[in-house]
Design a protein around this motif. Structure first.
Motif, PDB file in Angstrom:
ATOM      1  N   ASN A   2       0.771  -1.131   0.012  1.00 39.34           N
ATOM      2  CA  ASN A   2       0.085  -0.091  -0.070  1.00 39.34           C
ATOM      3  C   ASN A   2       0.780   1.310   0.286  1.00 39.34           C
ATOM      4  O   ASN A   2       1.805   1.295   0.523  1.00 39.34           O
ATOM      5  CB  ASN A   2      -1.049   0.103   0.970  1.00 39.34           C
ATOM      6  N   LYS A   3       0.216   2.444  -0.612  1.00 40.42           N
ATOM      7  CA  LYS A   3       1.033   3.504  -0.574  1.00 40.42           C
ATOM      8  C   LYS A   3       0.041   4.583  -0.612  1.00 40.42           C
ATOM      9  O   LYS A   3      -1.199   4.418  -1.103  1.00 40.42           O
ATOM     10  CB  LYS A   3       2.052   3.626  -2.001  1.00 40.42           C
ATOM     11  N   ASP A  19      -3.663   0.141  -2.737  1.00 45.78           N
ATOM     12  CA  ASP A  19      -2.598  -0.773  -3.338  1.00 45.78           C
ATOM     13  C   ASP A  19      -2.189  -0.436  -4.762  1.00 45.78           C
ATOM     14  O   ASP A  19      -2.701   0.565  -5.393  1.00 45.78           O
ATOM     15  CB  ASP A  19      -2.710  -2.346  -3.206  1.00 45.78           C
ATOM     16  N   GLU A  20      -1.156  -1.056  -5.487  1.00 40.63           N
ATOM     17  CA  GLU A  20      -0.667  -0.699  -6.582  1.00 40.63           C
ATOM     18  C   GLU A  20      -1.753  -0.688  -7.884  1.00 40.63           C
ATOM     19  O   GLU A  20      -1.690   0.117  -8.568  1.00 40.63           O
ATOM     20  CB  GLU A  20       0.453  -1.343  -7.125  1.00 40.63           C
ATOM     21  N   GLN A  25      -5.688   2.135 -11.516  1.00 37.57           N
ATOM     22  CA  GLN A  25      -7.059   2.371 -11.765  1.00 37.57           C
ATOM     23  C   GLN A  25      -7.632   3.794 -11.592  1.00 37.57           C
ATOM     24  O   GLN A  25      -7.965   4.606 -12.280  1.00 37.57           O
ATOM     25  CB  GLN A  25      -8.048   1.443 -11.205  1.00 37.57           C
ATOM     26  N   LEU A  26      -7.149   4.309 -10.502  1.00 39.47           N
ATOM     27  CA  LEU A  26      -7.469   5.518 -10.036  1.00 39.47           C
ATOM     28  C   LEU A  26      -6.705   6.876 -10.969  1.00 39.47           C
ATOM     29  O   LEU A  26      -7.342   7.906 -11.331  1.00 39.47           O
ATOM     30  CB  LEU A  26      -6.968   6.002  -8.726  1.00 39.47           C
ATOM     31  N   THR A  27      -5.707   6.510 -11.248  1.00 41.54           N
ATOM     32  CA  THR A  27      -4.650   7.696 -12.221  1.00 41.54           C
ATOM     33  C   THR A  27      -4.710   7.212 -13.698  1.00 41.54           C
ATOM     34  O   THR A  27      -4.050   7.989 -14.419  1.00 41.54           O
ATOM     35  CB  THR A  27      -3.039   7.315 -11.671  1.00 41.54           C
ATOM     36  N   LYS A  28      -5.671   6.355 -13.876  1.00 39.55           N
ATOM     37  CA  LYS A  28      -6.029   6.424 -15.339  1.00 39.55           C
ATOM     38  C   LYS A  28      -6.513   7.446 -15.888  1.00 39.55           C
ATOM     39  O   LYS A  28      -6.134   7.766 -17.274  1.00 39.55           O
ATOM     40  CB  LYS A  28      -6.977   4.933 -15.601  1.00 39.55           C
TER      41      LYS A  28
END
Length: 69
Positions: A2-3, A19-20, A25-28
């Protein structure tokens, strides 16, 4: 692993722990290194919803085919 990632939307910082895979998905459709606005957030939501809807239809079609066996 996690980050924490931080989105800037309408001059407010929103930090979340992901998580990665979720980060990808979020930064897509939302950028981490720029100021996003409400329009960007709504557009990202609509794109993700459209992807989900398409995926759901495909799963339903496959399920129907499998049910025949």
């Amino acid at each position: 692993m996690n980050k924490e990632i931080t989105f800037y939307i309408n001059h407010m910082a929103y930090t979340i722990n992901v998580d990665e895979e979720m980060e990808e998905q979020l930064t897509k459709y939302l950028e981490l290194d720029k100021e996003n606005n409400t329009k960007d957030l709504l557009a990202a939501y609509i794109r993700i919803t459209q992807e989900y809807s398409t995926f759901k239809k495909e799963v339903e079609q496959i399920t129907e085919k499998l049910a025949r066996f």
